[in-house]
Design an enzyme around this catalytic site. Structure first.
Site, mmCIF file in Angstrom:
data_model
loop_
_atom_site.group_PDB
_atom_site.id
_atom_site.type_symbol
_atom_site.label_atom_id
_atom_site.label_comp_id
_atom_site.label_asym_id
_atom_site.label_seq_id
_atom_site.Cartn_x
_atom_site.Cartn_y
_atom_site.Cartn_z
ATOM 1 N N SER A 151 78.074 101.634 20.603
ATOM 2 C CA SER A 151 77.713 102.405 21.502
ATOM 3 C C SER A 151 78.652 103.762 21.612
ATOM 4 O O SER A 151 78.319 104.394 20.130
ATOM 5 C CB SER A 151 77.841 101.635 23.048
ATOM 6 O OG SER A 151 76.864 102.257 24.155
ATOM 7 N N ASP B 104 66.430 100.214 23.205
ATOM 8 C CA ASP B 104 66.862 100.345 23.997
ATOM 9 C C ASP B 104 66.325 101.133 25.097
ATOM 10 O O ASP B 104 67.046 102.164 24.937
ATOM 11 C CB ASP B 104 68.432 101.016 23.129
ATOM 12 C CG ASP B 104 70.141 101.637 23.558
ATOM 13 O OD1 ASP B 104 69.855 101.446 24.505
ATOM 14 O OD2 ASP B 104 70.557 101.915 22.919
ATOM 15 N N HIS C 51 70.200 97.584 24.169
ATOM 16 C CA HIS C 51 71.187 98.280 23.877
ATOM 17 C C HIS C 51 71.997 97.608 23.141
ATOM 18 O O HIS C 51 73.006 97.575 22.013
ATOM 19 C CB HIS C 51 72.068 98.944 25.425
ATOM 20 C CG HIS C 51 73.435 99.391 24.785
ATOM 21 N ND1 HIS C 51 72.960 100.596 23.328
ATOM 22 C CD2 HIS C 51 74.777 100.006 24.669
ATOM 23 C CE1 HIS C 51 74.480 101.192 23.730
ATOM 24 N NE2 HIS C 51 75.079 100.488 24.443
#
Length: 775
Positions: free
Chosen positions: A648, A721, A755
């Site tokens: 991330s 995601d 994610h």
């Protein structure tokens, strides 16, 4: 290509048995245990999914997509040590939403069926289970789909009987058109929003529910209240009244359902609406500053130590923290019959955060300021508003070493929480992490209300690392701790604060004995501007720095913004903590003979009026160079075989490090964002928009610097995601740029993954990709 598996030593660290669910009953000597599931398979991730209003819904079961149940529920008695299984339930079934009744006489839960959830329950003494009603519970919006009224009655959320599901294929009536409102405001780049009238119809169908009052003694249910999209239901401590939050139409196409228009309705115990406390528009146009709020009434809550007193807060600064105001928020309250004018209560100079109730002369209220990174805890007198609140703690939350801890609470038999007191109500209990330069040592303090003095009554003692978790509500001399050591996984104990007597609750074995003797060292160093840094260095058990041949190293980090350089270097972990190896962390590569520099410090400091992002690139360069130099100086790292990675925001960091340094042999970037113009209304701690500081957004886009990325870069991303800002297109576009520029890169898109990555096949393949990339 097909899914691949990493080397056996790494693969063995995937799918280890997780700790069970542990749910204490109100009697506290009874613990409900249930086994957690391992990673799902790709086939499980392929279950149907609707993406509506920021939610992901399983249309077959009216449940949140991806939620998986527990197995083998059983009850443990701490007094006798006896463990008894729940009886009368399908042996191969999965369950979720376990809960105890207020007096601890009943356990409720939901049975997972192919078409939905079914309500089940048992008496705590017999554990003989039975069901009530069909498998038609509506849990599409998540949360607990039922609420105990007493030991034998509960309010249950069910689907609307006879409701017809809209067709899968939307009818084509014409273009989907949206107009601007003409009102300035900002929103992050949310995913899975409503896009058409068909989406509206589908969301309405899956979100609408009817509440029913179910009685386990008679097996009967009666409709309770009116049907609607019910996003919240909270009972008063007396159980005579309820606060219900109901989503209103029209639905927004700009924000997820949590920010839709709604109304807060007050009902009596029969479900009859008494009054609407507030109707609120969709939160589409809040000011951009952190701490911005609506101007309508918000944060409704019941006073826990009163039968039925409802509180809320209202902004006094127009909802915009950029406006100057002596009072930012003010609390108000109403009492039965809720027909009079609201009574004004505490005024707060900062933004309202939380209330902790206790009694008429004691409550705590917390307010905060993002700009100052400040949190204030004030004592006030709910039944004597002539007394001004008194500050107990005024804390900068970046200063971990000065964190006084949080005041402990206990849960009463009406399911409402109050402050835990000792010494006949004259002292409160503080629990904190005890962060310090030598490592964290969690503690319990007693706070004297009269003098403001604190007394330490318990603290973790090396070589163990002990975390106090919570006190027992009915017997507050007893509290639960998790105890671990570097080579011993956490186990749970019941400990008496006064006598120091202990009862061991679990005896979990070491999950990966092959790595039991791996070394952990807290490495401290400084970057060139003298900011103190640290990181967790994990090394194979037989490696001796300075004597053994240097190792390949994987460095893993996640940037964090600070307003104070001194606080950026504080230590927030312990050298005595167990090395828990998650397959989503970099630590599995210890099994491949690498050294891992995990969570190496990546502070981004912006002191005074300077925003941290103005020097983000320069600071990540300094952080990384200081870390690499230290590892090489120690004789740990082979400078030609150092890799850097992150997930991330850590992936964003990784791309910048490859573009702006030549320190690394390669990089691994998972689920990142690389073009900041695609997140124009802010990201992470950046609250300015693209149009305010376009040069900053462009400079901070690794995509713009793709031509400078010379080391090989592995990009991994979940194909679905749903995280705000990290769309899969972020990785696709960066890879396309690197490909066209003749760089060395690889893009791996994981089907059905979000994610973070869930399926066993995906995680094994991710590890294979990483191992191959660094091989």
């Amino acid at each position: 290509m097909s899914y691949q598996i990493p080397s056996p030593a790494i693969a063995a660290l995937v799918n280890l048995k997780p700790d069970p669910l542990m749910l204490f009953g109100p009697e506290r000597h009874l613990i409900l245990l249930a086994d957690r599931p391992n990673y799902p398979s790709i086939q499980e991730l392929r279950e149907p999914k609707l993406k509506l209003a920021g939610r992901q819904i399983n249309p077959k079961s009216y449940t949140p997509y991806g939620h998986r149940g527990y197995h083998n529920p059983r009850l443990r008695d701490l007094m006798t040590g006896e463990v008894r299984p729940l009886s009368g339930i399908p042996s191969d079934a999965t369950f979720r939403s376990f809960s105890w009744s207020p007096n601890g006489n009943r356990i409720a839960f939901c049975l997972d069926t192919p078409t939905g959830l079914q309500l089940w329950s048992c008496q705590a003494d017999t554990l003989e289970c039975s069901s009530l009603g069909a498998a038609d519970i509506n849990n599409s919006l998540g949360g607990l789909p039922y609420d105990f009224v007493d030991d034998h009655r509960m309010i249950v959320k069910r689907r609307i009987k006879g409701a017809v599901r809209p067709p899968d294929e939307p009818p084509v009536f014409g273009p989907n058109v949206q107009d601007t409102s003409g009102v300035e405001g900002s929103n992050r780049t949310y995913t899975n929003l409503l896009e058409s009238q068909h989406d509206v119809d589908m969301f309405r169908h899956y979100a609408e529910a009817q509440l029913w009052l179910a009685d386990w003694t008679t097996g009967q249910e009666t409709a309770w209240g009116k049907p609607g999209i019910i996003s919240g239901l909270n009972s008063s401590p007396s159980k005579e009244y309820y606060l219900m939050t109901v989503v209103d139409e029209p639905f927004s196409f700009s924000v997820p359902y949590e920010k839709f228009a709604d109304k807060v309705v007050l009902l009596d115990k029969t479900g009859r609406a008494l009054t609407v406390l507030e109707s609120r528009p969709a939160m589409e146009h809040l000011p951009p500053a952190f701490g911005s709020v609506i101007t309508q009434r918000r944060r409704f809550t019941w006073r826990s130590d009163h039968p039925a007193q409802v509180y809320w807060t209202e902004a006094q600064d127009g909802g915009d923290p950029r406006n100057k105001a002596d009072v930012r928020d003010q609390l108000f309250y109403l009492e039965p019959p809720f027909t009079g004018e609201p009574m004004p209560s505490v005024q707060l100079p900062l933004r309202f955060g939380a209330i902790r109730w206790c009694r008429g002369d004691l409550a705590l209220v917390v307010d905060w300021s993002w700009k100052e990174r400040r949190q204030v805890t004030r004592r006030w007198w709910p039944e004597d508003l002539t007394r001004a609140p008194e500050v107990i703690h005024d804390h900068n939350w970046e200063d971990e070493y000065a964190d006084p801890g949080s005041f402990a609470t206990v849960t009463m038999r009406n399911d409402h929480t109050v402050l835990l007191t000792r010494a006949e109500g004259s002292k409160l209990v503080l629990q904190g992490q005890g962060h310090a330069d030598e490592g964290s040592r969690p503690f319990i303090d007693l706070y004297d209300l009269a003098s403001g003095d604190t007394e330490r009554v318990y603290q973790s003692t090396p070589p163990s690392y002990e975390r106090p978790l919570f006190f027992l509500d009915e017997h507050p001399d007893w509290f639960i701790i998790a105890r671990e050591r570097l080579t011993e996984r956490p186990n749970y104990f019941l400990r008496n604060l006064v006598t120091e007597e202990e009862i061991q609750l679990t005896d979990f074995e070491h999950p990966y004995p092959q790595l039991r003797d791996a070394k952990l060292e807290k490495v401290k160093y400084r970057r060139k501007d003298d900011v103190h840094l640290s990181g967790d260095l994990h090394m194979p058990h037989d490696f001796v720095p300075g004597e053994s041949a240097p190792l390949p190293v994987l460095m893993w980090a996640y940037p964090q913004e600070f307003k104070d350089a001194e606080k950026a270097g504080q230590t927030t972990s312990s050298p005595h903590q167990f090395t828990r190896i998650s397959p989503l962390s970099p630590l599995p590569f210890l099994a491949a003979g690498m050294a891992i520099f995990d969570d190496f410090a990546m502070p981004i400091v912006g002191e005074g009026d300077v925003e941290p992002n103005e020097t983000f690139i320069e600071q990540v360069q300094m952080n990384a160079k200081a870390a690499v130099d230290r590892l090489v100086e120690m004789g740990v790292a082979d400078p030609k075989r150092i890799y850097v990675g992150g997930h991330s925001y850590g992936a964003f960091m990784t791309a910048h490090l490859l573009a702006h340094t030549d320190l690394f042999a390669g990089g691994i970037a998972r689920s990142g964002a690389y073009n900041r113009t695609l997140t124009p209304f802010g990201f992470q701690a950046e609250e300015r928009s693209f149009w305010e500081v376009p040069d900053t957004y462009i400079k901070l886009s690794p995509f713009v610097h793709a031509d400078k990325i010379n080391a090989p870069l592995l990009l991994i991303h979940g194909e679905e995601d749903a995280n705000s800002g990290t769309y899969p297109v972020q990785s696709k576009r960066l890879f396309a740029a690197l490909n066209s520029l003749g760089k060395t890169a690889r893009l791996c898109l994981l089907p059905y993954e979000d994610h973070s990555y869930a399926a066993e096949e995906s995680i094994l393949h991710m590890l294979w990709e990483m191992e191959k990339w660094m091989g």
